[in-house]
Write an enzyme that holds these catalytic residues in place. Structure first.
Site, mmCIF file in Angstrom:
data_model
loop_
_atom_site.group_PDB
_atom_site.id
_atom_site.type_symbol
_atom_site.label_atom_id
_atom_site.label_comp_id
_atom_site.label_asym_id
_atom_site.label_seq_id
_atom_site.Cartn_x
_atom_site.Cartn_y
_atom_site.Cartn_z
ATOM 1 N N HIS A 364 5.082 4.683 -8.477
ATOM 2 C CA HIS A 364 4.298 3.784 -7.269
ATOM 3 C C HIS A 364 3.145 4.702 -7.598
ATOM 4 O O HIS A 364 2.024 3.804 -6.836
ATOM 5 C CB HIS A 364 4.929 5.380 -6.357
ATOM 6 C CG HIS A 364 6.280 4.442 -6.128
ATOM 7 N ND1 HIS A 364 7.657 5.919 -5.507
ATOM 8 C CD2 HIS A 364 7.441 3.742 -6.446
ATOM 9 C CE1 HIS A 364 8.977 5.645 -5.694
ATOM 10 N NE2 HIS A 364 8.547 4.415 -6.311
ATOM 11 N N CYS A 677 4.176 -15.122 -11.010
ATOM 12 C CA CYS A 677 3.528 -13.915 -10.123
ATOM 13 C C CYS A 677 3.705 -12.496 -10.903
ATOM 14 O O CYS A 677 3.268 -11.789 -10.800
ATOM 15 C CB CYS A 677 3.796 -14.114 -8.507
ATOM 16 S SG CYS A 677 5.277 -12.827 -8.597
HETATM 17 C C1 PEP Z 1 8.069 -9.413 -11.500
HETATM 18 O O1 PEP Z 1 8.915 -8.804 -11.722
HETATM 19 O O2 PEP Z 1 7.159 -9.844 -12.525
HETATM 20 C C2 PEP Z 1 7.034 -8.785 -10.368
HETATM 21 C C3 PEP Z 1 6.352 -9.673 -10.317
HETATM 22 O O3 PEP Z 1 7.365 -8.335 -9.067
HETATM 23 P P1 PEP Z 1 7.695 -6.591 -9.971
HETATM 24 O O4 PEP Z 1 6.907 -6.261 -10.563
HETATM 25 O O5 PEP Z 1 7.422 -5.959 -8.504
HETATM 26 O O6 PEP Z 1 9.038 -6.529 -10.285
#
Ligand code: PEP
Ligand code: MG
Length: 747
Positions: A364, A677
């Protein structure tokens, strides 16, 4: 001290204290100490080896070995018996040194005449400082009592070293915490920063390791332990209703605070002449040394609990709180073993950089550091023992390197790097408002990832066209209790206000796995990354999901709204979540709330299974966003949190690019909008290849928009696509070498 009595021990410590209090220079003190120890132990030899640098031990004083070898004899960590004592933080006690494993003959010392050898590590709270050795001619093993007595002496030598008692002359005795050091860790957040160390928990300084009145010291120890026990009991009482894991830690605290063995050892240390705080530190140092050797995760955690408890006890005894009275420097670089996201947010943007001894890429704290765009280096071994408040420090988040007390050449090179980055930022600012159109006329949309209100100003400064991923769990993670619906309405409303009409994709709670809410009952899962997380929790316990959906609808207050569900592994999960949205809309309508002007509902594609879902899913879903971080970890079966494997597989591996290509094709058939993303969207070369595979929307950290846009503007995606296809046909594992060659030719 052949009989090793406590009073003999105290006598020796008393003489050591006199030596310490004398006006002698550092070398004279060391010489006197070796003489006193040899005399008291009844051995022919006593030698002190200290670390000259992190890897080299130097003989700094001796009684009994050739005087010419002082400051000449050096050993690498692990070399010879002395090097092994240091490396493994273990006592070596042998009647026949030349036959012992690892013995190395050093002719200049004349030590071949001595058969028995007792080496004790000189260490302080996990910091290896040197080795204390006694040797004698007759082949005998030292008694347990003698070993113990020498351990107590080693503790005093460690404290004296720490206090700078041996500093004075000769480069070999240069003071601790003054040399420049380079420490390597892992990248938590890119960027470079220069500033001064701010210790989150400053170290306790023990100025009085030796005491004359053991009764008084025992009393002090008992009083302090009592205060500690009462404190732990109070904490336990307060958290009876709280989180199970925290309770377990407190139970462990209580167990240690009442441990007879721990108390007995400290009482024995005191009986031999140590002060109460030195006794606590001696046990703590030995526990830390054990911690280094232990592989079992449970045991390591318990040793870490003992370490925390010892810190509390030391603070009670010395009256030194975590607030040392020091002032936050103007350009603080936070140094800590670990830090929680809430504490980090309190420091906020005042920090120039962060260096954590532990930490992890997905912790976090790392998420918050990333949101605040503060350079972060994690897994930086030894940083909390090496750094002192106010030390000059340079943090290279790109390489995961920390320069502590850097010398002039490093400073110059590092400042050049920062200046170059500033130049680049200026260049990026000049293209901020330009559309992202490649040489061959393909238009892309570059949007940003966010999770805190603090991220929103970056929308304008980076030129992002919107927020492609708003991680709503951050608001839940940084609090001690579940946020209320009204708080969420207000927060999401402010996010939309700050976006000034640009699209914001709100991802519903993605908790579980590593993201455990402090106030949620933790579930004990053998493999949390593959466990009860994200949409699985949302569908099984729909209360929180409904509350969040309501908050989003109310926050939109008639404006367009975009909602995305994380970690969808099969079409049915999306269908059920979508049904919840529809139900909530209906309920809100009945309650008389204004409904969003438009509503888009989509899913993250983070598991390979979803890429192979029936075509109907692609027809039904409002949009898809590839969560490359998770998708990659599941595709290659390589934990994104595990330093050993996380960089093993390249994003430009042809198998992974083929998966991306397949997703692009399937979305094209149904006309489903698609974005990417994960972190790779913010890495220029990876982003370029994703674009060449057909992705047209990339969502990334705001700081990456400039570099990614700059490269896209200069590139021809059709040409690159051909380079990638050729490399695949040649059977290459990764297209990276071919892409790099192509890029070099372009420049
Ligand atoms: C991912 O898994 O690529 C994502 C964008 O989500 P997080 O990094 O929050 O798991
Ligand atoms: Mg994910």
């Amino acid at each position: 001290m052949a009989d090793g009595t406590e009073s003999e021990s105290r006598k020796l410590l008393g003489r050591l204290r006199e030596a310490m209090a004398s006006d002698d220079a550092g070398q004279a003190r060391l010489d006197k100490i070796t003489h006193l120890i040899a005399d008291s132990m009844g051995t022919e030899v006593c030698s002190i080896y200290l670390f000259r640098d992190a890897e080299t031990l130097e003989l700094c004083a001796t009684e009994g070995l050739q005087p010419e070898s002082v400051h000449q004899t050096r050993l690498r960590m692990g070399e010879g018996l002395v090097g092994r004592v240091a490396k493994y933080s273990k006592v070596i006690n042998t009647p026949d040194a030349p036959s012992a494993k690892g013995f190395r003959y050093m002719p200049e010392t004349g030590e071949e005449r001595f058969s028995s050898f007792l080496g004790i590590p000189v260490q302080r709270l996990g910091e290896k400082l040197g080795v204390l050795v006694v040797q004698s001619r007759d082949a005998r093993e030292f008694s347990a009592d003698e070993v113990y007595a020498l351990e107590v002496v080693a503790m005093v030598v460690a404290e004296m070293t720490e206090l700078g008692a041996f500093v004075g002359e000769g480069a070999a005795l240069s003071p601790l915490h003054q040399q420049s050091v380079l420490l390597r860790g892992g990248t938590g957040q890119e960027g470079a920063a220069e500033g001064h160390v701010w210790l989150h928990e400053p170290r306790v300084v023990v100025t009085n390791p030796i005491a004359d009145d053991p009764h008084r010291e025992l009393e002090r120890l008992n009083e302090a332990v009592e205060e500690l026990r009462v404190g732990v009991d109070k904490m336990l009482e307060m958290s009876q209703t709280g989180d199970k894991e925290q309770l377990q830690v407190l139970e462990a605290y209580r167990m240690f605070a009442n441990s007879k063995g721990w108390m007995r050892r400290m009482e024995e240390d005191i009986a031999r002449g140590l002060s109460a705080e030195a006794a606590v530190e001696k046990e703590q140092s030995q526990a830390r040394a054990r911690m280094e050797q232990v592989n079992d995760a449970y045991l390591r955690e318990r040793l870490a609990d003992l370490d925390d408890l010892s810190n509390r006890l030391l603070r009670i005894l010395t009256g030194q709180g975590s607030n040392s009275g020091a002032e936050l420097p103007a350009d603080p670089i936070l140094v800590a073993r670990n830090i929680g996201p809430g504490e980090l947010l309190e420091y906020g943007r005042s920090l120039k950089g962060i260096v954590l001894e532990e930490g992890s890429v997905g912790s976090h704290a790392a998420i918050v550091a990333r949101a605040l765009a503060i350079p972060l280096v994690v897994h930086t071994a030894r940083i909390t023992t090496e750094a002192l408040n106010g030390d000059h420090i340079m943090v290279d988040g790109d390489q995961g390197i920390v320069h502590l007390r850097p010398d002039d050449t490093v400073v110059t090179a590092f400042r050049d790097k920062i200046a170059m980055q500033a130049d680049a930022q200026e260049r990026y600012a000049s293209i901020r408002d330009r559309k992202t159109v490649t040489r061959d006329g393909k238009e892309l949309s570059l949007v940003m990832n966010a999770g805190l209100m603090a991220d929103l100003p970056s929308l304008d400064s980076s030129g992002a066209e919107g927020v492609g991923l708003f991680r709503t769990e951050l608001q839940f993670l940084v609090r001690n209790q579940m946020p209320k619906r009204s708080e969420l309405v207000s927060l999401y409303g402010r996010v939309l206000d700050a976006a000034h009409g640009k699209r914001v994709v709100f991802r519903t709670l993605d908790i579980g796995s590593d993201k455990v809410l402090p106030y949620m009952k933790p579930t004990d899962e053998p493999n949390p990354a593959l466990g009860w997380r994200a949409i699985r929790v949302g569908l099984d316990k729909p209360g929180v999901m409904r509350m969040q959906l309501q908050a989003l609808i109310r926050a939109a207050n008639g404006r367009p709204l975009t909602i995305m569900f994380p970690f969808v592994a099969q079409a049915e999960e999306y269908r059920m979540a979508r049904a919840e949205v529809d139900k909530t809309i209906e309920r809100e309508r009945k309650l008389g709330h204004v409904l969003p002007e438009t509503l888009e509902v989509g899913a993250m594609l983070e598991t390979p299974s979803l890429a192979f879902a029936p075509q109907k899913f692609f027809d039904d879903v409002g949009f898809l966003s590839i969560g490359g971080n998770d998708l990659k970890q599941f595709f290659f079966a390589a934990d994104r949190e595990n330093e050993r494997v996380r960089r093993r597989y390249d994003t430009l591996n042809v198998s992974f690019l083929s998966l991306i290509e397949r997703i692009v094709e399937r979305c094209a058939i149904s006309g489903t909008p698609l974005s990417f993303c994960g972190e790779d969207a913010g890495r220029p070369i990876e982003a370029l290849c994703l674009a060449a595979m057909g992705i047209r929307t990339l969502s990334m950290r705001p700081a990456s928009i400039g570099p990614v846009k700059s490269l896209l503007l200069r590139s021809n995606l059709d040409d690159l696509r051909k380079i990638i296809s050729d490399a695949r046909h040649r059977g290459e594992q990764s297209v990276r070498p071919a892409v790099m060659d192509w890029l070099k030719q372009q420049s």
